[in-house]
Design a protein around this motif. Sequence first.
Motif, PDB file in Angstrom:
ATOM      1  N   GLU A 123     -96.696  45.063  43.880  1.00 56.60           N
ATOM      2  CA  GLU A 123     -95.645  43.968  43.616  1.00 56.60           C
ATOM      3  C   GLU A 123     -94.735  44.100  44.709  1.00 56.60           C
ATOM      4  N   TYR A 124     -94.700  45.262  45.329  1.00 59.95           N
ATOM      5  CA  TYR A 124     -93.650  45.646  46.447  1.00 59.95           C
ATOM      6  C   TYR A 124     -93.940  45.198  47.759  1.00 59.95           C
ATOM      7  N   VAL A 125     -95.233  44.948  47.852  1.00 62.63           N
ATOM      8  CA  VAL A 125     -95.708  44.706  49.185  1.00 62.63           C
ATOM      9  C   VAL A 125     -95.511  43.095  49.630  1.00 62.63           C
ATOM     10  N   GLU A 126     -94.311  42.953  49.672  1.00 62.25           N
ATOM     11  CA  GLU A 126     -93.762  41.468  50.127  1.00 62.25           C
ATOM     12  C   GLU A 126     -92.752  41.701  51.148  1.00 62.25           C
ATOM     13  N   SER A 127     -92.822  40.837  52.047  1.00 62.26           N
ATOM     14  CA  SER A 127     -91.957  40.698  53.280  1.00 62.26           C
ATOM     15  C   SER A 127     -90.585  41.267  52.835  1.00 62.26           C
ATOM     16  N   SER A 128     -89.939  40.628  51.947  1.00 58.66           N
ATOM     17  CA  SER A 128     -88.486  40.608  51.651  1.00 58.66           C
ATOM     18  C   SER A 128     -88.200  41.956  50.875  1.00 58.66           C
ATOM     19  N   LYS A 129     -89.197  42.550  50.044  1.00 55.27           N
ATOM     20  CA  LYS A 129     -88.971  43.894  49.242  1.00 55.27           C
ATOM     21  C   LYS A 129     -89.281  44.938  50.180  1.00 55.27           C
ATOM     22  N   ILE A 130     -90.209  44.737  51.126  1.00 61.98           N
ATOM     23  CA  ILE A 130     -90.847  46.004  51.951  1.00 61.98           C
ATOM     24  C   ILE A 130     -89.659  46.197  53.028  1.00 61.98           C
ATOM     25  N   LYS A 131     -88.924  45.084  53.396  1.00 60.40           N
ATOM     26  CA  LYS A 131     -87.877  45.356  54.611  1.00 60.40           C
ATOM     27  C   LYS A 131     -86.421  45.916  53.635  1.00 60.40           C
ATOM     28  N   GLN A 132     -86.309  45.510  52.481  1.00 60.68           N
ATOM     29  CA  GLN A 132     -85.373  46.327  51.810  1.00 60.68           C
ATOM     30  C   GLN A 132     -85.549  47.859  51.528  1.00 60.68           C
ATOM     31  N   ILE A 133     -86.787  48.058  51.346  1.00 64.54           N
ATOM     32  CA  ILE A 133     -87.278  49.486  51.027  1.00 64.54           C
ATOM     33  C   ILE A 133     -86.995  50.248  52.501  1.00 64.54           C
ATOM     34  N   GLU A 134     -87.634  49.578  53.435  1.00 60.17           N
ATOM     35  CA  GLU A 134     -87.287  50.175  55.086  1.00 60.17           C
ATOM     36  C   GLU A 134     -85.776  50.421  55.129  1.00 60.17           C
ATOM     37  N   TYR A 148     -94.903  50.052  59.534  1.00 56.80           N
ATOM     38  CA  TYR A 148     -95.920  49.545  58.805  1.00 56.80           C
ATOM     39  C   TYR A 148     -96.416  48.211  59.344  1.00 56.80           C
ATOM     40  N   ASP A 149     -97.369  47.860  59.253  1.00 58.83           N
ATOM     41  CA  ASP A 149     -97.991  46.576  59.939  1.00 58.83           C
ATOM     42  C   ASP A 149     -97.144  45.222  59.114  1.00 58.83           C
ATOM     43  N   LYS A 150     -96.510  44.748  59.698  1.00 62.99           N
ATOM     44  CA  LYS A 150     -95.315  43.688  59.329  1.00 62.99           C
ATOM     45  C   LYS A 150     -96.330  42.516  59.091  1.00 62.99           C
ATOM     46  N   LYS A 151     -97.170  42.211  60.253  1.00 57.73           N
ATOM     47  CA  LYS A 151     -97.988  41.198  60.460  1.00 57.73           C
ATOM     48  C   LYS A 151     -98.935  40.932  59.285  1.00 57.73           C
ATOM     49  N   LEU A 152     -99.552  42.118  58.945  1.00 58.73           N
ATOM     50  CA  LEU A 152    -100.555  42.425  58.023  1.00 58.73           C
ATOM     51  C   LEU A 152     -99.937  42.246  56.503  1.00 58.73           C
ATOM     52  N   VAL A 153     -98.908  42.458  56.353  1.00 57.94           N
ATOM     53  CA  VAL A 153     -98.361  42.165  54.960  1.00 57.94           C
ATOM     54  C   VAL A 153     -97.936  40.631  54.925  1.00 57.94           C
TER      55      VAL A 153
END
Length: 291
Positions: A123-134, A148-153
């Motif tokens: 549920e956290y492997v989404e562009s907005s959430k993963i950028k916040q984690i980063e 991490y592979d941004k394009k793959l996400v």
Amino acid sequence: MAPSFENFQRRRLISSYFSVVLSIFLVLFLLGALGLFVIHSEKISNSFKEDIPMSVYFNDEANDTILKAFETKLKGSPFVKDFVFVSKEDAAKNNKDIVGEDFLEFLGMNPLPNSFDIHLKSEYVESSKIKQIESDIKTNEMVTEVIYDKKLVELANENIKKISFWILVISSVFGVISMLLINSSLRLSVYSNRFIIKTMQMVGATKSFIRKPFVWRSIRLGLIGSGLAIIALIALTFYVDGMFPKLGIAKDYLSMFIILGGVLAVGIIITWISTYVATTRFLNLRTDDLY
């Protein structure tokens, strides 16, 4: 001559039954397999998302205390599924296994950093959430890079939505086609007995009396076809579970019960309705129309 004709009729009858059972089996098996895929599509997509790694690299000044503190933070983070600490030495060994050469011999030092390989919850492997984690991880001054592979996400989330939509569309279309195929097979089976139906009607048999044996025979054929489809689906489930044990498909008893129960119910209901309608149609035909 009579026995020969009776054998011919018996063989034709068995062939008709076999074709009906085979049609029911193939259609229900394919429909059940598609149903299993639809039910477990979320598990499949989540498994794919959770396999996308995020690597966090630390600079050489990060001591054991800092690394332990970061590890403790990861353990308490709601977005972390699992993680692995990769020390400088382990990274060098892994590089040697991949390249086939020991680069430490000619460099005289180990330039690889300590790092953590993190797998996030789906549920956290989404562009907005993963950028916040980063961004949150980068607040640690000892972290040099988060990769991490941004394009793959992005592709994973876009394609999973598209695939889910088309699976529902295909399932609906296939469900209609399945009913039509089973209905067609049963109508042909009843059609071959249209003269018997009309003869019984002419000698005074009621419609319900004439219809009853045909309906029960079709239900029995539906049960046989459904039973074969259920056995094949169970075998398919255990095969897929062996190939992808992480999904735990064989242990999802509720989903299995829903699919197998659905296959059995569809096999009975469609055969009953199709035979009922087909026999009623021939019962309402005039004798001249039978030809």
